[in-house]
Design a protein around this motif. Structure first.
Motif, PDB file in Angstrom:
ATOM      1  N   VAL A 165     -63.050  45.412 -86.155  1.00 54.27           N
ATOM      2  CA  VAL A 165     -62.110  44.524 -85.782  1.00 54.27           C
ATOM      3  C   VAL A 165     -61.075  44.493 -87.926  1.00 54.27           C
ATOM      4  CG1 VAL A 165     -60.834  41.985 -85.923  1.00 54.27           C
ATOM      5  CG2 VAL A 165     -62.233  42.834 -84.475  1.00 54.27           C
ATOM      6  N   ARG A 166     -62.211  43.743 -88.789  1.00 53.05           N
ATOM      7  CA  ARG A 166     -61.558  44.370 -90.481  1.00 53.05           C
ATOM      8  C   ARG A 166     -60.492  45.112 -90.321  1.00 53.05           C
ATOM      9  NH1 ARG A 166     -65.181  44.448 -94.508  1.00 53.05           N
ATOM     10  NH2 ARG A 166     -64.103  45.390 -96.458  1.00 53.05           N
ATOM     11  N   TYR A 167     -61.558  46.002 -90.030  1.00 47.97           N
ATOM     12  CA  TYR A 167     -60.718  47.799 -90.382  1.00 47.97           C
ATOM     13  C   TYR A 167     -59.380  47.731 -89.928  1.00 47.97           C
ATOM     14  CZ  TYR A 167     -59.882  52.412 -90.332  1.00 47.97           C
ATOM     15  OH  TYR A 167     -58.938  54.266 -89.961  1.00 47.97           O
ATOM     16  N   LEU A 168     -59.548  47.264 -88.931  1.00 48.13           N
ATOM     17  CA  LEU A 168     -57.950  47.939 -87.798  1.00 48.13           C
ATOM     18  C   LEU A 168     -57.231  46.427 -87.700  1.00 48.13           C
ATOM     19  CD1 LEU A 168     -59.468  47.418 -83.838  1.00 48.13           C
ATOM     20  CD2 LEU A 168     -59.285  49.234 -85.627  1.00 48.13           C
ATOM     21  N   ARG A 169     -57.220  45.483 -88.485  1.00 53.24           N
ATOM     22  CA  ARG A 169     -56.328  44.425 -89.384  1.00 53.24           C
ATOM     23  C   ARG A 169     -56.054  44.816 -90.154  1.00 53.24           C
ATOM     24  NH1 ARG A 169     -58.701  38.673 -89.332  1.00 53.24           N
ATOM     25  NH2 ARG A 169     -56.664  38.118 -89.072  1.00 53.24           N
ATOM     26  N   GLN A 170     -56.643  45.894 -91.408  1.00 51.41           N
ATOM     27  CA  GLN A 170     -56.265  46.334 -92.679  1.00 51.41           C
ATOM     28  C   GLN A 170     -55.105  47.423 -92.425  1.00 51.41           C
ATOM     29  OE1 GLN A 170     -59.980  47.763 -94.179  1.00 51.41           O
ATOM     30  NE2 GLN A 170     -60.348  45.103 -96.000  1.00 51.41           N
ATOM     31  N   LYS A 171     -55.626  47.895 -91.177  1.00 53.44           N
ATOM     32  CA  LYS A 171     -54.381  49.239 -90.706  1.00 53.44           C
ATOM     33  C   LYS A 171     -53.517  48.893 -90.041  1.00 53.44           C
ATOM     34  CE  LYS A 171     -57.099  52.329 -93.148  1.00 53.44           C
ATOM     35  NZ  LYS A 171     -56.751  52.667 -94.025  1.00 53.44           N
ATOM     36  N   ASN A 172     -53.053  47.329 -90.209  1.00 61.31           N
ATOM     37  CA  ASN A 172     -52.318  46.344 -88.877  1.00 61.31           C
ATOM     38  C   ASN A 172     -51.878  47.677 -87.785  1.00 61.31           C
ATOM     39  OD1 ASN A 172     -51.094  44.881 -90.954  1.00 61.31           O
ATOM     40  ND2 ASN A 172     -49.883  46.418 -92.398  1.00 61.31           N
ATOM     41  N   ILE A 173     -53.731  47.810 -87.347  1.00 65.72           N
ATOM     42  CA  ILE A 173     -53.053  48.891 -86.333  1.00 65.72           C
ATOM     43  C   ILE A 173     -52.982  47.444 -85.468  1.00 65.72           C
ATOM     44  CG2 ILE A 173     -54.842  49.849 -84.488  1.00 65.72           C
ATOM     45  CD1 ILE A 173     -55.797  51.349 -86.774  1.00 65.72           C
ATOM     46  N   LEU A 174     -53.807  46.192 -85.176  1.00 65.65           N
ATOM     47  CA  LEU A 174     -54.081  45.104 -84.272  1.00 65.65           C
ATOM     48  C   LEU A 174     -52.780  44.708 -84.131  1.00 65.65           C
ATOM     49  CD1 LEU A 174     -57.220  43.360 -84.815  1.00 65.65           C
ATOM     50  CD2 LEU A 174     -57.019  44.764 -83.284  1.00 65.65           C
ATOM     51  N   TYR A 175     -52.228  44.675 -85.296  1.00 67.05           N
ATOM     52  CA  TYR A 175     -50.667  44.323 -85.136  1.00 67.05           C
ATOM     53  C   TYR A 175     -49.591  45.393 -84.072  1.00 67.05           C
ATOM     54  CZ  TYR A 175     -45.901  42.929 -86.367  1.00 67.05           C
ATOM     55  OH  TYR A 175     -44.637  42.050 -86.449  1.00 67.05           O
ATOM     56  N   ALA A 176     -49.859  46.376 -84.679  1.00 71.20           N
ATOM     57  CA  ALA A 176     -49.165  47.555 -83.715  1.00 71.20           C
ATOM     58  C   ALA A 176     -49.379  46.964 -82.652  1.00 71.20           C
ATOM     59  CB  ALA A 176     -49.446  48.652 -84.461  1.00 71.20           C
ATOM     60  N   ILE A 177     -50.829  47.072 -82.166  1.00 71.76           N
ATOM     61  CA  ILE A 177     -51.499  46.721 -80.083  1.00 71.76           C
ATOM     62  C   ILE A 177     -50.609  45.419 -79.691  1.00 71.76           C
ATOM     63  CG2 ILE A 177     -52.936  46.987 -78.825  1.00 71.76           C
ATOM     64  CD1 ILE A 177     -54.620  48.707 -80.900  1.00 71.76           C
ATOM     65  N   SER A 178     -50.299  44.605 -80.057  1.00 69.75           N
ATOM     66  CA  SER A 178     -49.783  43.211 -79.828  1.00 69.75           C
ATOM     67  C   SER A 178     -48.762  43.500 -79.422  1.00 69.75           C
ATOM     68  CB  SER A 178     -50.321  42.294 -80.265  1.00 69.75           C
ATOM     69  OG  SER A 178     -49.660  42.429 -81.719  1.00 69.75           O
ATOM     70  N   ARG A 179     -47.972  44.418 -80.775  1.00 64.72           N
ATOM     71  CA  ARG A 179     -46.477  44.274 -79.961  1.00 64.72           C
ATOM     72  C   ARG A 179     -46.368  45.026 -79.476  1.00 64.72           C
ATOM     73  NH1 ARG A 179     -42.398  42.480 -83.521  1.00 64.72           N
ATOM     74  NH2 ARG A 179     -41.133  44.484 -82.986  1.00 64.72           N
ATOM     75  N   ALA A 180     -46.889  46.379 -79.011  1.00 62.23           N
ATOM     76  CA  ALA A 180     -46.668  47.150 -77.880  1.00 62.23           C
ATOM     77  C   ALA A 180     -47.103  46.848 -76.475  1.00 62.23           C
ATOM     78  CB  ALA A 180     -47.442  48.252 -78.352  1.00 62.23           C
TER      79      ALA A 180
END
Length: 183
Positions: A165-180
């Motif tokens: 989760v920390r890695y995904l947050r650092q790469k802004n992947i979680l934000y991109a997934i939530s926006r999608a």
């Protein structure tokens, strides 16, 4: 200990070391750490439990020894000095962590092989064939109980989830997934 324990605890330890030691900042090769954290089992389990199950019948043989670790270290120092490649240093250090996580000091005949004799201790298990072996290991590792293996597996899993989760947050992947996923 099984897969999640070795991977999670070792990865968490190296992440903590990288965070606390400035000399390691950005230099840790996490692929080498992950491979090294499982290397003794990747070598010994197929040989001792599957290929030679009728004779050796032990999943902790050559790669669970200090001799194997010293050979890894010699190769790592060679690669580091000659080719300036520190990956094998991380691989050998993670492999040593595996030995510590397996409490190999409880089996000195294996840890100090061949200094204490050429034979590895036999530890036959209650399984029949390769599928029986994996089934018994899975049941032993993941049946809820207050024992070392289960607690290690849960700890390792929690560390892996936290670091993921920390890695995904650092790469802004979680934000991109939530926006999608938003309509």
């Amino acid at each position: 200990m099984f897969v999640f324990g070795h991977l999670g605890i070792t990865l968490g330890l190296f992440t903590l070391l990288e965070h606390k030691l400035p000399a390691l900042k950005g230099r840790v090769d996490y692929a080498a750490v992950l491979v090294g954290s499982m290397l003794p089992d990747l070598i010994d389990k197929p040989i001792g439990r599957i290929i030679f199950s009728g004779t050796i019948d032990n999943g902790r043989i050559v790669a669970h020894t200090l001799l194997f670790f010293m050979i890894l270290c010699a190769g790592a120092f060679y690669m580091w000095k000659r080719k300036n490649d520190p990956r094998f240093l991380f691989l050998s250090a993670a492999s040593f962590c595996h030995l510590m996580e397996d409490n190999m000091w409880d089996t000195p005949a294996t840890l100090f092989w061949p200094l204490m004799g050429w034979q590895f201790p036999s530890s036959p298990g209650p399984y029949d064939g390769i599928f029986g072996y994996f089934q018994s290991i899975f049941i032993y590792a993941y049946t809820p109980a207050l024992d070392y293996v289960f607690i290690s597996e849960v700890t390792g899993f929690v560390i892996l989830v936290f670091l993921g989760v920390r890695y995904l947050r650092q790469k802004n992947i979680l934000y991109a997934i939530s926006r999608a996923l938003k309509p």
